[in-house]
Scaffold this motif. Sequence first.
Motif, PDB file in Angstrom:
ATOM      1  N   SER A 102       2.897   5.626  -0.132  1.00 32.05           N
ATOM      2  CA  SER A 102       3.892   4.577  -0.333  1.00 32.05           C
ATOM      3  C   SER A 102       3.688   3.888  -1.676  1.00 32.05           C
ATOM      4  N   LEU A 103       4.779   3.388  -2.205  1.00 33.46           N
ATOM      5  CA  LEU A 103       4.759   2.541  -3.391  1.00 33.46           C
ATOM      6  C   LEU A 103       5.828   1.473  -3.219  1.00 33.46           C
ATOM      7  N   ARG A 104       5.608   0.348  -3.880  1.00 33.48           N
ATOM      8  CA  ARG A 104       6.612  -0.707  -3.864  1.00 33.48           C
ATOM      9  C   ARG A 104       6.961  -1.072  -5.291  1.00 33.48           C
ATOM     10  N   LEU A 105       8.216  -0.939  -5.617  1.00 39.53           N
ATOM     11  CA  LEU A 105       8.718  -1.280  -6.943  1.00 39.53           C
ATOM     12  C   LEU A 105       9.348  -2.661  -6.897  1.00 39.53           C
ATOM     13  N   SER A 106       9.118  -3.426  -7.955  1.00 34.74           N
ATOM     14  CA  SER A 106       9.711  -4.753  -8.058  1.00 34.74           C
ATOM     15  C   SER A 106      10.487  -4.880  -9.359  1.00 34.74           C
ATOM     16  N   CYS A 107      11.490  -5.716  -9.322  1.00 34.23           N
ATOM     17  CA  CYS A 107      12.314  -5.962 -10.510  1.00 34.23           C
ATOM     18  C   CYS A 107      12.617  -7.449 -10.579  1.00 34.23           C
ATOM     19  N   VAL A 108      12.175  -8.061 -11.646  1.00 32.95           N
ATOM     20  CA  VAL A 108      12.504  -9.465 -11.890  1.00 32.95           C
ATOM     21  C   VAL A 108      13.689  -9.497 -12.839  1.00 32.95           C
ATOM     22  N   THR A 109      14.683 -10.297 -12.517  1.00 28.57           N
ATOM     23  CA  THR A 109      15.928 -10.243 -13.252  1.00 28.57           C
ATOM     24  C   THR A 109      16.471 -11.626 -13.582  1.00 28.57           C
TER      25      THR A 109
END
Length: 116
Positions: A16-23
């Motif tokens: 598993s991996l978790r991707l994050s995006c701050v926008t």
Amino acid sequence: VQLVESGGGSVQAGGSLRLSCVTSVNMSRACMGWLRQAPGKVREGVASIDGDGTTHYVSDVKGRFTLSRDVAKNTLTLQMNSLKPEDTAMYYCAADPKVPPYDFEYWGQGTQVTVS
């Protein structure tokens, strides 16, 4: 528009991996999502979330990936489980589709996901 991804990496199949995006996008009014591009292939949609919070997934990832958002923190998250080698790609956070659900106007620099 600012879209800054993080969370990519290398993992074995089944992991598993978790991707994050701050926008800087107003997430309650915009459609956002994730695209990916594997070597030698065209960029393709993965998942998207409408301004009202409705999520959409392409068939390849349905049941394995979960898209969520935290409007207060301006953060979009893609939880990826049961990863497969064919998920290997550069993943891009994107916003504001010209043609829903995945022809986005803006996208970030990308984060690499490698599954072996």
